[in-house]
Design a protein around this motif. Structure first.
Motif, PDB file in Angstrom:
ATOM      1  N   GLU A  70       0.821  -1.206   0.000  1.00 52.89           N
ATOM      2  CA  GLU A  70       0.000   0.000   0.000  1.00 52.89           C
ATOM      3  C   GLU A  70       0.858   1.259   0.000  1.00 52.89           C
ATOM      4  O   GLU A  70       0.566   2.218  -0.717  1.00 52.89           O
ATOM      5  CB  GLU A  70      -0.914  -0.015   1.227  1.00 52.89           C
ATOM      6  CG  GLU A  70      -1.764   1.220   1.403  1.00 52.89           C
ATOM      7  CD  GLU A  70      -2.671   1.123   2.616  1.00 52.89           C
ATOM      8  OE1 GLU A  70      -2.987   2.179   3.197  1.00 52.89           O
ATOM      9  OE2 GLU A  70      -3.083  -0.001   2.977  1.00 52.89           O
ATOM     10  N   GLU A  73       2.263   1.977  -3.490  1.00 44.66           N
ATOM     11  CA  GLU A  73       1.269   2.480  -4.429  1.00 44.66           C
ATOM     12  C   GLU A  73       0.866   3.919  -4.113  1.00 44.66           C
ATOM     13  O   GLU A  73       0.798   4.770  -5.013  1.00 44.66           O
ATOM     14  CB  GLU A  73       0.039   1.575  -4.428  1.00 44.66           C
ATOM     15  CG  GLU A  73       0.288   0.204  -5.039  1.00 44.66           C
ATOM     16  CD  GLU A  73      -0.983  -0.562  -5.311  1.00 44.66           C
ATOM     17  OE1 GLU A  73      -0.975  -1.426  -6.212  1.00 44.66           O
ATOM     18  OE2 GLU A  73      -2.002  -0.311  -4.621  1.00 44.66           O
ATOM     19  N   TRP A 124      -8.222   5.485  -8.888  1.00 46.80           N
ATOM     20  CA  TRP A 124      -7.735   4.335  -8.133  1.00 46.80           C
ATOM     21  C   TRP A 124      -7.364   4.719  -6.700  1.00 46.80           C
ATOM     22  O   TRP A 124      -7.609   3.947  -5.767  1.00 46.80           O
ATOM     23  CB  TRP A 124      -6.523   3.724  -8.842  1.00 46.80           C
ATOM     24  CG  TRP A 124      -6.905   2.991 -10.101  1.00 46.80           C
ATOM     25  CD1 TRP A 124      -8.154   2.615 -10.497  1.00 46.80           C
ATOM     26  CD2 TRP A 124      -6.012   2.559 -11.135  1.00 46.80           C
ATOM     27  NE1 TRP A 124      -8.105   1.972 -11.716  1.00 46.80           N
ATOM     28  CE2 TRP A 124      -6.807   1.921 -12.131  1.00 46.80           C
ATOM     29  CE3 TRP A 124      -4.637   2.646 -11.322  1.00 46.80           C
ATOM     30  CZ2 TRP A 124      -6.256   1.365 -13.282  1.00 46.80           C
ATOM     31  CZ3 TRP A 124      -4.087   2.104 -12.476  1.00 46.80           C
ATOM     32  CH2 TRP A 124      -4.884   1.465 -13.451  1.00 46.80           C
ATOM     33  N   GLN A 127     -10.685   4.799  -4.984  1.00 45.95           N
ATOM     34  CA  GLN A 127     -11.318   3.483  -4.873  1.00 45.95           C
ATOM     35  C   GLN A 127     -10.551   2.549  -3.925  1.00 45.95           C
ATOM     36  O   GLN A 127     -11.153   1.834  -3.136  1.00 45.95           O
ATOM     37  CB  GLN A 127     -11.420   2.845  -6.251  1.00 45.95           C
ATOM     38  CG  GLN A 127     -12.413   3.527  -7.187  1.00 45.95           C
ATOM     39  CD  GLN A 127     -12.424   2.908  -8.580  1.00 45.95           C
ATOM     40  OE1 GLN A 127     -11.546   2.126  -8.938  1.00 45.95           O
ATOM     41  NE2 GLN A 127     -13.429   3.256  -9.367  1.00 45.95           N
ATOM     42  N   TRP A 128      -9.248   2.551  -4.026  1.00 48.31           N
ATOM     43  CA  TRP A 128      -8.448   1.602  -3.255  1.00 48.31           C
ATOM     44  C   TRP A 128      -8.155   2.075  -1.839  1.00 48.31           C
ATOM     45  O   TRP A 128      -8.109   1.272  -0.915  1.00 48.31           O
ATOM     46  CB  TRP A 128      -7.116   1.343  -3.966  1.00 48.31           C
ATOM     47  CG  TRP A 128      -7.242   0.739  -5.331  1.00 48.31           C
ATOM     48  CD1 TRP A 128      -8.346   0.119  -5.866  1.00 48.31           C
ATOM     49  CD2 TRP A 128      -6.243   0.706  -6.365  1.00 48.31           C
ATOM     50  NE1 TRP A 128      -8.096  -0.299  -7.147  1.00 48.31           N
ATOM     51  CE2 TRP A 128      -6.818   0.041  -7.485  1.00 48.31           C
ATOM     52  CE3 TRP A 128      -4.929   1.163  -6.451  1.00 48.31           C
ATOM     53  CZ2 TRP A 128      -6.099  -0.172  -8.665  1.00 48.31           C
ATOM     54  CZ3 TRP A 128      -4.217   0.962  -7.630  1.00 48.31           C
ATOM     55  CH2 TRP A 128      -4.801   0.297  -8.723  1.00 48.31           C
ATOM     56  N   TYR A 129      -7.951   3.392  -1.676  1.00 48.29           N
ATOM     57  CA  TYR A 129      -7.469   3.873  -0.387  1.00 48.29           C
ATOM     58  C   TYR A 129      -8.271   5.041   0.184  1.00 48.29           C
ATOM     59  O   TYR A 129      -7.960   5.507   1.282  1.00 48.29           O
ATOM     60  CB  TYR A 129      -5.991   4.286  -0.513  1.00 48.29           C
ATOM     61  CG  TYR A 129      -5.125   3.146  -0.984  1.00 48.29           C
ATOM     62  CD1 TYR A 129      -4.928   2.018  -0.191  1.00 48.29           C
ATOM     63  CD2 TYR A 129      -4.514   3.175  -2.244  1.00 48.29           C
ATOM     64  CE1 TYR A 129      -4.143   0.957  -0.629  1.00 48.29           C
ATOM     65  CE2 TYR A 129      -3.735   2.120  -2.682  1.00 48.29           C
ATOM     66  CZ  TYR A 129      -3.557   1.018  -1.876  1.00 48.29           C
ATOM     67  OH  TYR A 129      -2.778  -0.045  -2.315  1.00 48.29           O
ATOM     68  N   HIS A 199      -1.711  -4.117  -7.000  1.00 48.08           N
ATOM     69  CA  HIS A 199      -2.824  -4.146  -7.957  1.00 48.08           C
ATOM     70  C   HIS A 199      -2.309  -4.381  -9.370  1.00 48.08           C
ATOM     71  O   HIS A 199      -1.464  -3.616  -9.867  1.00 48.08           O
ATOM     72  CB  HIS A 199      -3.606  -2.828  -7.911  1.00 48.08           C
ATOM     73  CG  HIS A 199      -4.426  -2.661  -6.678  1.00 48.08           C
ATOM     74  ND1 HIS A 199      -3.939  -2.062  -5.528  1.00 48.08           N
ATOM     75  CD2 HIS A 199      -5.715  -3.017  -6.409  1.00 48.08           C
ATOM     76  CE1 HIS A 199      -4.888  -2.050  -4.601  1.00 48.08           C
ATOM     77  NE2 HIS A 199      -5.976  -2.622  -5.114  1.00 48.08           N
ATOM     78  N   GLU A 201      -3.775  -3.832 -12.090  1.00 43.92           N
ATOM     79  CA  GLU A 201      -4.110  -2.707 -12.965  1.00 43.92           C
ATOM     80  C   GLU A 201      -2.986  -1.677 -12.990  1.00 43.92           C
ATOM     81  O   GLU A 201      -2.670  -1.109 -14.036  1.00 43.92           O
ATOM     82  CB  GLU A 201      -5.404  -2.029 -12.504  1.00 43.92           C
ATOM     83  CG  GLU A 201      -6.614  -2.947 -12.434  1.00 43.92           C
ATOM     84  CD  GLU A 201      -6.868  -3.416 -11.012  1.00 43.92           C
ATOM     85  OE1 GLU A 201      -5.918  -3.947 -10.381  1.00 43.92           O
ATOM     86  OE2 GLU A 201      -8.003  -3.250 -10.537  1.00 43.92           O
TER      87      GLU A 201
END
Length: 231
Positions: A70, A73, A124, A127-129, A199, A201
């Motif tokens: 995490e 990213e 992203w 959405q992810w974090y 991820h 993606e």
């Protein structure tokens, strides 16, 4: 050129080796002091060269090499969004002041490609974090935040220097001289997420970013070499 994702954790030294290979063997030592090359008139005997890639970009690549999951990213996305925005702003100046059809086409592609990735990466992050780009930057490790601040200052310097260049063929040259190191920095930043982002993606998008910017750097270098004695 398709860049095969690396497997396993990359060391900082491996990051430098990979960057050297992708950038054609030309790297700046991390201890070097980066200064923008003043834009000046060129004589017929001068060989036009791009400006050097910022040593801070290599330092940031090493910082990313020490991050995982995490944190990797979030830190990468916090930087690359602003980095892409800087490229878009320079490309917009090329459309306003440049005259070369080839370089103007590249500028249009830069705006389209990097705006797409900005929107993708911003989505992203949310959405992810659940983070905005500014919130992601605030969560990055202190070392990374310092490096990002330095690169932001360097991008601002690039932009201000381009603003001082008159429209015409000389602007095309100045734009290319600055976009080559800017793209090179982006390639360095993409290496770690391409290899190790959790991820899939983001790994795919990083590979696409490397491939696109490598191709543009190659075209820019070829074009710049052909301008010797013409500006």
């Amino acid at each position: 050129m398709y860049c095969t994702p690396f497997r396993g954790r990359r060391t900082a030294a491996a990051t430098i080796v990979a960057a050297t290979a992708l950038l054609g063997g030309a790297t700046a030592p991390a201890s070097a002091h980066w200064e923008a090359t003043p834009v000046s008139a060129h004589t017929q005997t001068e060989t036009l060269q791009p400006e050097p890639t910022s040593p801070t970009a290599y330092e940031f690549g090493e910082t990313l090499a020490g991050l995982e999951g995490e944190e990797l990213e979030i830190t990468f996305l916090a930087e690359i969004i602003g980095h892409h925005q800087g490229a878009i702003e320079m490309a917009q100046l090329e459309l306003e002041r440049g005259t070369s059809p080839d370089i103007r086409t590249h500028a249009e592609n830069i705006i389209a490609d990097q705006q797409h990735q900005i929107e993708q990466f911003t989505r992203w992050l949310d959405q992810w974090y659940g983070l905005t780009p500014d919130e992601a930057k605030a969560q990055a490790p202190e070392e990374a935040r310092q490096e990002m601040a330095t690169m932001e200052e360097e991008m601002q310097m690039m932009h201000e220097e381009l603003l001082a260049v008159e429209a015409g063929e000389g602007f095309d040259v100045a734009f290319v001289q600055k976009m080559i190191p800017h793209h090179s920095s982006g390639i360095i930043e993409f290496l770690e997420p391409q290899a190790r982002a959790p991820h899939a993606e983001l790994r795919v998008a990083s590979t696409a970013g490397i491939t696109t910017q490598q191709a543009q750097v190659a075209d820019f270098r070829t074009w710049l070499a052909g301008q010797d004695g013409n500006v």
